[in-house]
Design an enzyme around this catalytic site. Structure first.
Site, PDB file in Angstrom:
ATOM      1  N   ARG A 115      24.342  69.712  58.676  1.00 20.62           N
ATOM      2  CA  ARG A 115      23.646  70.497  57.985  1.00 20.62           C
ATOM      3  C   ARG A 115      22.259  69.907  56.957  1.00 20.62           C
ATOM      4  O   ARG A 115      21.371  70.574  56.772  1.00 20.62           O
ATOM      5  CB  ARG A 115      24.269  71.474  57.136  1.00 20.62           C
ATOM      6  N   GLU A 155      22.138  74.503  61.090  1.00 17.04           N
ATOM      7  CA  GLU A 155      23.536  75.172  60.625  1.00 17.04           C
ATOM      8  C   GLU A 155      24.267  75.339  61.643  1.00 17.04           C
ATOM      9  O   GLU A 155      23.880  75.258  62.871  1.00 17.04           O
ATOM     10  CB  GLU A 155      22.987  76.544  59.994  1.00 17.04           C
ATOM     11  N   PHE A 156      25.646  75.455  61.316  1.00 14.10           N
ATOM     12  CA  PHE A 156      26.475  75.780  62.567  1.00 14.10           C
ATOM     13  C   PHE A 156      26.336  77.114  63.438  1.00 14.10           C
ATOM     14  O   PHE A 156      26.883  77.515  64.508  1.00 14.10           O
ATOM     15  CB  PHE A 156      27.916  75.665  62.197  1.00 14.10           C
ATOM     16  N   ASP A 200      45.588  64.837  68.170  1.00 14.02           N
ATOM     17  CA  ASP A 200      46.523  64.311  67.177  1.00 14.02           C
ATOM     18  C   ASP A 200      46.749  63.128  67.240  1.00 14.02           C
ATOM     19  O   ASP A 200      47.013  62.499  68.401  1.00 14.02           O
ATOM     20  CB  ASP A 200      48.231  65.080  67.602  1.00 14.02           C
ATOM     21  N   HIS A 201      45.984  62.356  66.145  1.00 14.47           N
ATOM     22  CA  HIS A 201      45.634  61.121  66.252  1.00 14.47           C
ATOM     23  C   HIS A 201      46.855  60.191  66.434  1.00 14.47           C
ATOM     24  O   HIS A 201      46.725  59.089  66.990  1.00 14.47           O
ATOM     25  CB  HIS A 201      44.774  60.397  65.093  1.00 14.47           C
ATOM     26  N   LYS A 223      48.045  56.264  69.072  1.00 16.21           N
ATOM     27  CA  LYS A 223      48.450  54.788  68.495  1.00 16.21           C
ATOM     28  C   LYS A 223      49.013  54.288  69.682  1.00 16.21           C
ATOM     29  O   LYS A 223      50.070  54.649  70.323  1.00 16.21           O
ATOM     30  CB  LYS A 223      49.448  55.153  67.384  1.00 16.21           C
ATOM     31  N   GLU A 271      53.971  57.501  53.565  1.00 19.73           N
ATOM     32  CA  GLU A 271      52.983  56.751  53.166  1.00 19.73           C
ATOM     33  C   GLU A 271      52.924  56.186  51.745  1.00 19.73           C
ATOM     34  O   GLU A 271      53.607  57.102  51.001  1.00 19.73           O
ATOM     35  CB  GLU A 271      51.728  57.998  53.352  1.00 19.73           C
ATOM     36  N   HIS A 284      52.033  65.474  63.760  1.00 21.77           N
ATOM     37  CA  HIS A 284      52.363  64.068  64.083  1.00 21.77           C
ATOM     38  C   HIS A 284      54.012  64.078  64.257  1.00 21.77           C
ATOM     39  O   HIS A 284      54.233  63.278  65.217  1.00 21.77           O
ATOM     40  CB  HIS A 284      51.991  63.209  62.957  1.00 21.77           C
TER      41      HIS A 284
END
Ligand code: BG6
Length: 520
Positions: A66, A109-110, A206-207, A211, A245, A269
């Site tokens: 935007r 704009e979206f 889902d990253h 991996k 983490e 995850h």
């Protein structure tokens, strides 16, 4: 080649990069292109794919956002991002020069029809200029409330093609998490996007699935007969999955204080990790065959009972402490967090997968922010060998543990008992350790590199299917509802830099077990 390798198991003769499926020409449009993810992950991933010659030769990336910006300004900002976040650094000036020419910026704009019309025109022109053949990948790196409106606009402006009639060109949409905030909202979102997209066009990120070590789970399980034959209730005592983490919530206070750790990490995850560890062998390696088996695992997870809400799940919140030798604030003192927040930054739980293979085997999950160390690991603890032979006083054989380190220091280790050299038979647990880095001598690609490319080649194996997402929400929605009405004014706390609240240890102790110590 070492003596014990046969021809079949020798290192592959070809470079895996050369063996990879080739991606058709395409244009990638990133919605939310001025956001954090674009600069930290998406463009560095494209840059590395480019360096590795894994991008289609005819390719362009269009950033859609935007803010007012020229192509030139966008490119310069991205160069800095690549310099700070790319796996391969610093930027290779010569390569960047040609790579940046494939990057464009589009302001809109979206929800603005004129913006989508202009986008369609721009993409057609790029097709003519670059030979990208009308193929499109749309990456929705935007707030979830925009997922459905953007897909609707794309469809209205013929930017999404009908999969049944348009066979010569493709349009695919990558959707970032979170996909819903509970079962009903995920179901409603799915119904909205299904009005405009066929399931084969949807790539839910889902990253964790991108991996390298997570992908190796299938190979490890189903290409090694010794482990697979032990992978069941007869031999496995329990499974521990840890996603620890050391970071706090950084600048994401607003987001995290609405979401909490269960939705941020566990529902997506961790459930992906659990499904891959517990699934049956798929009938083949197609995306649907693999995802069918993962869904069955989720369907087999025993629903939480009223008693389980209190007995099998614990949560916690970090207080001030230290990280990397520096003092850090508690969660309630973090920026953009409610000073009386009762949002969880730590969760631990015990689950059962009620199927034939896993009958009675507990799966313990723990995840938290600001823990002592960044470490994601799956540990399979096998049942004890009969202790009749080697028990001396307090000393006895330890159970074998197979630990799959997802990150960092990716690898696999096996704990086993060994005789200490010398005249008597004292035994000691030792570790057999395989490390990706030292064995293969290179850093694995970033998850986003793999995932963006998989979408370009049209393989959805590493993306979550709608029923996977729904089944996972089905497990956790009753728990979230219970928390809505049963949250104390203060959650159990743990100091930043520790291994979580005391209640998490008690959860294990009740079962006569302990969390694994993940060395610092
Ligand atoms: C994201 C979460 O999905 O995963 C973050 O939103 C979390 O809160 C991150 O920090 C962890 O990813 P990784 O790859 O660093 O383990």
């Amino acid at each position: 080649m070492p003596d014990d390798f046969c021809e079949a198991c020798a290192p592959p003769p070809h470079d895996p990069v050369r063996m990879a499926k080739s991606a058709d020409p395409c244009i990638l449009v990133i919605f939310g292109a001025t956001g954090d993810l674009t600069g930290r992950k998406l463009v560095p991933a494209l840059y590395n794919l480019g360096l590795d010659q894994l991008l289609p030769t005819k390719f362009a990336c269009v950033g859609f956002a935007r803010r007012e910006k020229t192509d030139e300004e966008f490119r310069n900002e991205l160069k800095e991002d690549v310099n700070s976040h790319s796996r391969v650094r610093p930027v290779d000036e010569e390569f960047w020069e040609q790579f940046q020419q494939k990057i464009y910026y589009h302001r809109s704009e979206f929800d603005d029809d004129a913006g989508y019309e202009a986008l369609a025109k721009k993409l057609n022109e790029l097709d003519q200029k670059l030979g990208t053949k009308g193929n499109r990948v749309y990456y929705l790196s935007v707030q979830p409330k925009f997922f459905a409106p953007i897909t609707e606009k794309l469809k209205q402006h013929n930017l999404i093609y009908d999969v049944h009639t348009e066979k010569d060109r493709y349009s695919r949409v990558i959707i970032e998490k979170p996909f819903g905030h509970d079962y009903l909202s995920a179901d409603a979102l799915q119904a909205d996007i299904a009005k405009h997209l066929d399931e084969s066009q949807v790539y839910r990120i889902d990253h964790y699935l991108g991996k390298e070590t997570v992908q190796n789970l299938l190979v490890f399980r189903f290409a090694n007969s010794i482990f697979e034959s032990l992978w069941n209730y007869k031999h496995v005592d329990h499974v521990q999955i840890t996603v620890a983490e050391d970071l706090g919530i950084g600048t994401r206070g607003h987001f995290f204080d609405e979401v909490g750790l269960l939705r941020d990490i566990v529902q997506n995850h961790m459930m992906q990790l659990l499904s891959l560890v517990a699934m049956e062998p798929p009938v083949n390696l197609s995306a649907n065959a693999i995802r069918d088996e993962k869904v069955k695992v989720l369907q087999s997870i025993r629903p939480f009972s009223q008693e389980d809400f209190e007995q099998s799940v614990v949560r916690g919140q970090y207080t001030a402490g230290s990280a990397h030798g520096e003092s850090v604030p508690g969660y309630r003192e973090e920026k953009d967090v409610n000073a009386k927040s009762t949002v969880e930054t730590f969760v631990a739980m015990r689950l059962f997968v009620d199927n034939w293979r896993w009958a009675g085997v507990p799966f313990y999950l723990r995840a938290g922010k600001r823990l002592a160390k960044r470490s994601t690991e799956i540990a399979i603890t096998f049942k004890d060998a009969p202790g009749v032979l080697f028990q001396h006083g307090k000393q006895r054989n330890c159970p074998n543990v197979l630990a799959i380190r997802i990150q960092p220091d990716e690898g696999i280790s096996m704990r086993m008992n060994c005789k200490v050299p010398g005249p008597s038979i004292p035994i000691q647990a030792v570790k057999m350790d395989f490390r990706y880095g030292s064995y293969f001598g290179k850093t694995p690609p970033e998850a986003y590199e793999r995932l963006i490319r998989e979408c370009m080649v049209g393989d959805s194996t590493l993306f979550a299917r709608s029923d996977e997402v729904a089944e996972s929400w089905k497990i956790f929605t009753p728990l979230l509802q219970h928390w809505d009405t049963h949250t104390p004014a203060t959650l159990p706390t743990y100091a930043a830099g520790s291994w979580g609240p005391k209640v998490a240890d008690e959860l294990m102790e009740k079962d006569g077990r302990r969390w694994r110590m993940l060395s610092l």
